[in-house]
Design a protein around this motif. Structure first.
Motif, PDB file in Angstrom:
ATOM      1  N   ASP A 338       1.010  -1.184  -0.010  1.00 31.36           N
ATOM      2  CA  ASP A 338      -0.012   0.153  -0.027  1.00 31.36           C
ATOM      3  C   ASP A 338       0.779   1.200  -0.126  1.00 31.36           C
ATOM      4  O   ASP A 338       2.067   0.986  -0.285  1.00 31.36           O
ATOM      5  CB  ASP A 338      -0.849  -0.081   1.166  1.00 31.36           C
ATOM      6  CG  ASP A 338      -0.154  -0.132   2.518  1.00 31.36           C
ATOM      7  OD1 ASP A 338       0.975   0.097   2.660  1.00 31.36           O
ATOM      8  OD2 ASP A 338      -1.015  -0.409   3.715  1.00 31.36           O
ATOM      9  N   ASN A 339       0.429   2.330   0.505  1.00 29.05           N
ATOM     10  CA  ASN A 339       1.054   3.636   0.328  1.00 29.05           C
ATOM     11  C   ASN A 339       1.883   3.892   1.495  1.00 29.05           C
ATOM     12  O   ASN A 339       2.139   5.178   1.837  1.00 29.05           O
ATOM     13  CB  ASN A 339       0.107   4.864  -0.072  1.00 29.05           C
ATOM     14  CG  ASN A 339      -0.838   4.889   1.251  1.00 29.05           C
ATOM     15  OD1 ASN A 339      -0.875   4.099   2.237  1.00 29.05           O
ATOM     16  ND2 ASN A 339      -1.724   5.942   1.299  1.00 29.05           N
ATOM     17  N   LYS A 340       2.299   2.756   2.102  1.00 34.28           N
ATOM     18  CA  LYS A 340       3.459   2.919   3.283  1.00 34.28           C
ATOM     19  C   LYS A 340       4.690   2.248   3.013  1.00 34.28           C
ATOM     20  O   LYS A 340       5.495   2.288   3.995  1.00 34.28           O
ATOM     21  CB  LYS A 340       2.718   2.144   4.461  1.00 34.28           C
ATOM     22  CG  LYS A 340       1.019   2.818   4.870  1.00 34.28           C
ATOM     23  CD  LYS A 340       1.184   4.302   5.177  1.00 34.28           C
ATOM     24  CE  LYS A 340       1.890   4.538   6.571  1.00 34.28           C
ATOM     25  NZ  LYS A 340       1.737   6.188   6.904  1.00 34.28           N
ATOM     26  N   PHE A 341       4.947   1.787   1.758  1.00 38.86           N
ATOM     27  CA  PHE A 341       6.278   1.242   1.298  1.00 38.86           C
ATOM     28  C   PHE A 341       7.011   2.089   0.417  1.00 38.86           C
ATOM     29  O   PHE A 341       6.352   2.575  -0.631  1.00 38.86           O
ATOM     30  CB  PHE A 341       5.815  -0.111   0.765  1.00 38.86           C
ATOM     31  CG  PHE A 341       5.306  -0.923   1.973  1.00 38.86           C
ATOM     32  CD1 PHE A 341       6.093  -1.650   2.535  1.00 38.86           C
ATOM     33  CD2 PHE A 341       3.998  -1.298   2.010  1.00 38.86           C
ATOM     34  CE1 PHE A 341       5.728  -2.694   3.534  1.00 38.86           C
ATOM     35  CE2 PHE A 341       3.672  -1.947   3.130  1.00 38.86           C
ATOM     36  CZ  PHE A 341       4.364  -2.848   3.742  1.00 38.86           C
ATOM     37  N   ILE A 342       8.147   2.369   0.609  1.00 36.03           N
ATOM     38  CA  ILE A 342       9.070   2.828  -0.490  1.00 36.03           C
ATOM     39  C   ILE A 342      10.210   1.693  -0.507  1.00 36.03           C
ATOM     40  O   ILE A 342      10.629   0.956   0.304  1.00 36.03           O
ATOM     41  CB  ILE A 342       9.769   4.171  -0.134  1.00 36.03           C
ATOM     42  CG1 ILE A 342      10.527   4.068   1.272  1.00 36.03           C
ATOM     43  CG2 ILE A 342       8.840   5.154   0.351  1.00 36.03           C
ATOM     44  CD1 ILE A 342      11.409   5.113   1.354  1.00 36.03           C
ATOM     45  N   ARG A 343      11.098   1.939  -1.547  1.00 36.43           N
ATOM     46  CA  ARG A 343      12.076   1.261  -2.198  1.00 36.43           C
ATOM     47  C   ARG A 343      13.351   2.005  -2.532  1.00 36.43           C
ATOM     48  O   ARG A 343      12.951   2.815  -3.102  1.00 36.43           O
ATOM     49  CB  ARG A 343      11.851   0.205  -3.107  1.00 36.43           C
ATOM     50  CG  ARG A 343      13.133  -1.002  -3.306  1.00 36.43           C
ATOM     51  CD  ARG A 343      12.981  -1.449  -4.800  1.00 36.43           C
ATOM     52  NE  ARG A 343      13.215  -0.183  -5.797  1.00 36.43           N
ATOM     53  CZ  ARG A 343      12.905  -0.508  -6.944  1.00 36.43           C
ATOM     54  NH1 ARG A 343      11.814  -1.488  -7.520  1.00 36.43           N
ATOM     55  NH2 ARG A 343      13.208   0.609  -7.781  1.00 36.43           N
ATOM     56  N   PHE A 344      14.415   1.590  -1.846  1.00 34.87           N
ATOM     57  CA  PHE A 344      15.613   2.568  -2.556  1.00 34.87           C
ATOM     58  C   PHE A 344      16.819   1.560  -2.875  1.00 34.87           C
ATOM     59  O   PHE A 344      17.113   0.731  -1.910  1.00 34.87           O
ATOM     60  CB  PHE A 344      15.987   3.701  -1.618  1.00 34.87           C
ATOM     61  CG  PHE A 344      16.471   3.288  -0.389  1.00 34.87           C
ATOM     62  CD1 PHE A 344      17.723   3.198   0.033  1.00 34.87           C
ATOM     63  CD2 PHE A 344      15.456   3.306   0.799  1.00 34.87           C
ATOM     64  CE1 PHE A 344      18.070   2.788   1.340  1.00 34.87           C
ATOM     65  CE2 PHE A 344      15.768   2.961   2.025  1.00 34.87           C
ATOM     66  CZ  PHE A 344      16.993   2.652   2.472  1.00 34.87           C
ATOM     67  N   CYS A 345      17.429   1.806  -3.650  1.00 30.77           N
ATOM     68  CA  CYS A 345      18.804   1.032  -3.928  1.00 30.77           C
ATOM     69  C   CYS A 345      19.980   1.775  -3.341  1.00 30.77           C
ATOM     70  O   CYS A 345      20.120   2.804  -2.734  1.00 30.77           O
ATOM     71  CB  CYS A 345      19.049   1.029  -5.536  1.00 30.77           C
ATOM     72  SG  CYS A 345      19.651   2.538  -6.239  1.00 30.77           S
ATOM     73  N   ILE A 346      20.943   1.009  -3.097  1.00 32.21           N
ATOM     74  CA  ILE A 346      22.306   0.815  -2.460  1.00 32.21           C
ATOM     75  C   ILE A 346      23.314   1.855  -3.489  1.00 32.21           C
ATOM     76  O   ILE A 346      23.587   1.481  -4.340  1.00 32.21           O
ATOM     77  CB  ILE A 346      23.146  -0.030  -1.833  1.00 32.21           C
ATOM     78  CG1 ILE A 346      22.080  -0.708  -0.708  1.00 32.21           C
ATOM     79  CG2 ILE A 346      24.406   0.277  -1.241  1.00 32.21           C
ATOM     80  CD1 ILE A 346      22.503  -2.252  -0.626  1.00 32.21           C
ATOM     81  N   MET A 347      23.563   3.150  -3.186  1.00 30.06           N
ATOM     82  CA  MET A 347      24.438   4.022  -4.172  1.00 30.06           C
ATOM     83  C   MET A 347      25.783   4.308  -3.192  1.00 30.06           C
ATOM     84  O   MET A 347      26.256   3.229  -2.480  1.00 30.06           O
ATOM     85  CB  MET A 347      23.998   5.414  -4.409  1.00 30.06           C
ATOM     86  CG  MET A 347      22.438   5.304  -5.023  1.00 30.06           C
ATOM     87  SD  MET A 347      22.487   4.608  -6.605  1.00 30.06           S
ATOM     88  CE  MET A 347      23.291   6.187  -7.605  1.00 30.06           C
ATOM     89  N   ASN A 348      26.646   5.096  -3.740  1.00 30.42           N
ATOM     90  CA  ASN A 348      27.966   5.101  -3.143  1.00 30.42           C
ATOM     91  C   ASN A 348      27.821   5.657  -1.743  1.00 30.42           C
ATOM     92  O   ASN A 348      26.478   6.377  -1.487  1.00 30.42           O
ATOM     93  CB  ASN A 348      28.866   6.064  -3.864  1.00 30.42           C
ATOM     94  CG  ASN A 348      28.203   7.658  -4.213  1.00 30.42           C
ATOM     95  OD1 ASN A 348      28.033   8.320  -3.253  1.00 30.42           O
ATOM     96  ND2 ASN A 348      27.886   8.082  -5.261  1.00 30.42           N
ATOM     97  N   PRO A 349      28.718   5.501  -0.844  1.00 29.11           N
ATOM     98  CA  PRO A 349      28.471   6.012   0.715  1.00 29.11           C
ATOM     99  C   PRO A 349      28.218   7.356   0.807  1.00 29.11           C
ATOM    100  O   PRO A 349      27.274   7.530   1.729  1.00 29.11           O
ATOM    101  CB  PRO A 349      29.983   5.781   1.249  1.00 29.11           C
ATOM    102  CG  PRO A 349      30.643   4.866   0.312  1.00 29.11           C
ATOM    103  CD  PRO A 349      30.265   4.954  -1.007  1.00 29.11           C
ATOM    104  N   GLU A 350      28.677   8.286   0.015  1.00 26.20           N
ATOM    105  CA  GLU A 350      28.441   9.714   0.308  1.00 26.20           C
ATOM    106  C   GLU A 350      26.736  10.014   0.042  1.00 26.20           C
ATOM    107  O   GLU A 350      26.116  10.728   0.761  1.00 26.20           O
ATOM    108  CB  GLU A 350      29.081  10.656  -0.635  1.00 26.20           C
ATOM    109  CG  GLU A 350      28.901  12.127  -0.539  1.00 26.20           C
ATOM    110  CD  GLU A 350      29.566  13.058  -1.154  1.00 26.20           C
ATOM    111  OE1 GLU A 350      29.554  14.291  -1.492  1.00 26.20           O
ATOM    112  OE2 GLU A 350      30.613  12.368  -1.967  1.00 26.20           O
ATOM    113  N   ASP A 351      26.138   9.377  -1.000  1.00 27.52           N
ATOM    114  CA  ASP A 351      24.835   9.534  -1.078  1.00 27.52           C
ATOM    115  C   ASP A 351      24.054   8.751  -0.353  1.00 27.52           C
ATOM    116  O   ASP A 351      22.989   9.349  -0.036  1.00 27.52           O
ATOM    117  CB  ASP A 351      24.687   9.108  -2.932  1.00 27.52           C
ATOM    118  CG  ASP A 351      25.041  10.233  -4.103  1.00 27.52           C
ATOM    119  OD1 ASP A 351      25.276  11.401  -3.401  1.00 27.52           O
ATOM    120  OD2 ASP A 351      25.488   9.699  -4.806  1.00 27.52           O
TER     121      ASP A 351
END
Length: 363
Positions: A338-351
């Motif tokens: 539902d509208n309580k979930f997000i996904r994000f990928c792993i980038m470089n440490p600073e970001d």
């Protein structure tokens, strides 16, 4: 137009147009692509191979399949190459013509689309949030019957970042043999996993003829523009049928040359695994302590997060993040989320540090 359009990780031009933010200023945590960029070996050597575009590629792509075979540890005769894994999914569905597919969800929508285009219907087996979206294998096997033609498993799964072990996959394949069910496994993200050798089903293709495994270079090798995908399968009849159905030369000469280079860039491969493993552990441990979120144990190069605050939705978080230059994935359009979930990928440490700081200071 608002965020309800639910942007894909490649939709930076749309973001630029709608929000007025130059795409160069956006850090895409939504595309799930290796933050190291393309292989240095590929960068150095590909320009020297530019003359290959004046000739046709090898129709059988023998050298490319040999390189892939050495990379994944399987004979080249088990390997089929295509114009991205999407071409191979499409051809496989056309050949098998499943009337009813069972898909582990929530997951990528392309599987259902291809089954539908082939005239079939798709049912979803829901991974439960209460189980951290890990598959209950015994219960799943109990749902199998003669009416199902195909099972689709993304492993590790997008967007949950959960995975099915090779041992459990073997149990699934054994059960599927009883009902003449074929299993399609998408291993797009398996190379990012710490325990990838315990997850990948490639060794099982030596013993089972009812499995096909899909991979590509878009995510781990940060080369989605090459449109280079490959499949691993031990069923000689199916391999022959796919190769007969495929149009010749769907992989261009430069993509063929690039594949022969990137799969042998061992330093880059190890650097990628080290970076993702280290950052994944740090991010998971950090966010697990935050009372505003529930973070699910990740296997791939991305993390699924549940927002626990009642007054913040995934759309709200997307809007706030994009205005800070962070593009995350609102998961509200995935089945069972539902509208309580997000996904994000792993980038470089600073970001990564910047995104974590943003998430911690959202309230």
């Amino acid at each position: 137009m608002t965020q309800t359009a639910n942007f894909h990780g490649s939709d930076l031009e749309k973001i630029e147009q709608i929000y007025g933010i130059p795409k160069e200023q956006i850090v895409s945590f939504s595309a799930n692509v290796n933050p190291l960029g393309i292989s240095p070996k590929l960068k150095r050597a590909l320009s020297k191979k530019i003359d290959v575009i004046s000739t046709y590629p090898d129709r059988d792509y023998t050298n490319l399949r040999t390189c892939i075979g050495e990379y994944v540890g399987i004979d080249k005769d088990y390997i089929i190459v295509g114009n991205g894994s999407t071409e191979l999914i499409s051809i496989f569905i056309q050949i098998r013509c499943p009337k009813k597919a069972l898909i582990l969800g929530p997951t990528y929508s392309e599987y259902e689309r291809e089954v539908s285009l082939g005239g079939g219907v798709s049912l979803y087996y829901p991974l439960k949030e209460s189980d951290d979206f890990r598959l209950n294998v015994s219960h799943f096997i109990e749902q199998l019957n003669d009416s199902i033609d195909l099972i689709v498993i993304c492993n590790p799964n997008n967007p949950t970042s959960s995975s099915v072990s090779q041992k459990d996959m073997r149990a699934i394949l054994d059960a599927c043999k009883q009902y003449d069910i074929y299993v399609m496994v998408d291993e797009t993200y398996v190379e990012f996993a710490d325990n990838w050798q315990d997850i990948t089903a490639i060794p099982l293709t030596r013993y089972y003829n009812n499995i096909i495994i899909l991979r590509g270079v878009s995510k781990f090798f940060a080369a989605p523009g090459l449109r280079l995908g490959y499949a691993i399968c031990g069923n000689e009849d199916l391999i022959r049928a796919i190769n007969q159905r495929k149009n010749p030369w769907t992989i261009n000469s430069l993509a063929e040359a690039a594949g022969e280079l990137m799969f042998t860039d061992f330093d880059y491969i190890q650097q990628t695994k080290k970076l993702i493993s280290s950052e994944r552990k740090l991010i998971f441990e950090h966010l697990s302590k935050n009372p505003h979120y529930k973070v699910y144990p990740p296997t791939g190069n991305f993390i699924l997060l549940q927002i626990l605050d009642n007054d913040i939705t995934s759309q709200d978080l997307f809007e706030k993040a994009i205005r800070k230059g962070f593009m995350i994935r609102d998961c509200s359009t995935f089945p069972f989320l539902d509208n309580k979930f997000i996904r994000f990928c792993i980038m470089n440490p600073e970001d990564n540090d910047k995104l974590i700081s943003f998430l911690e200071n959202i309230n």
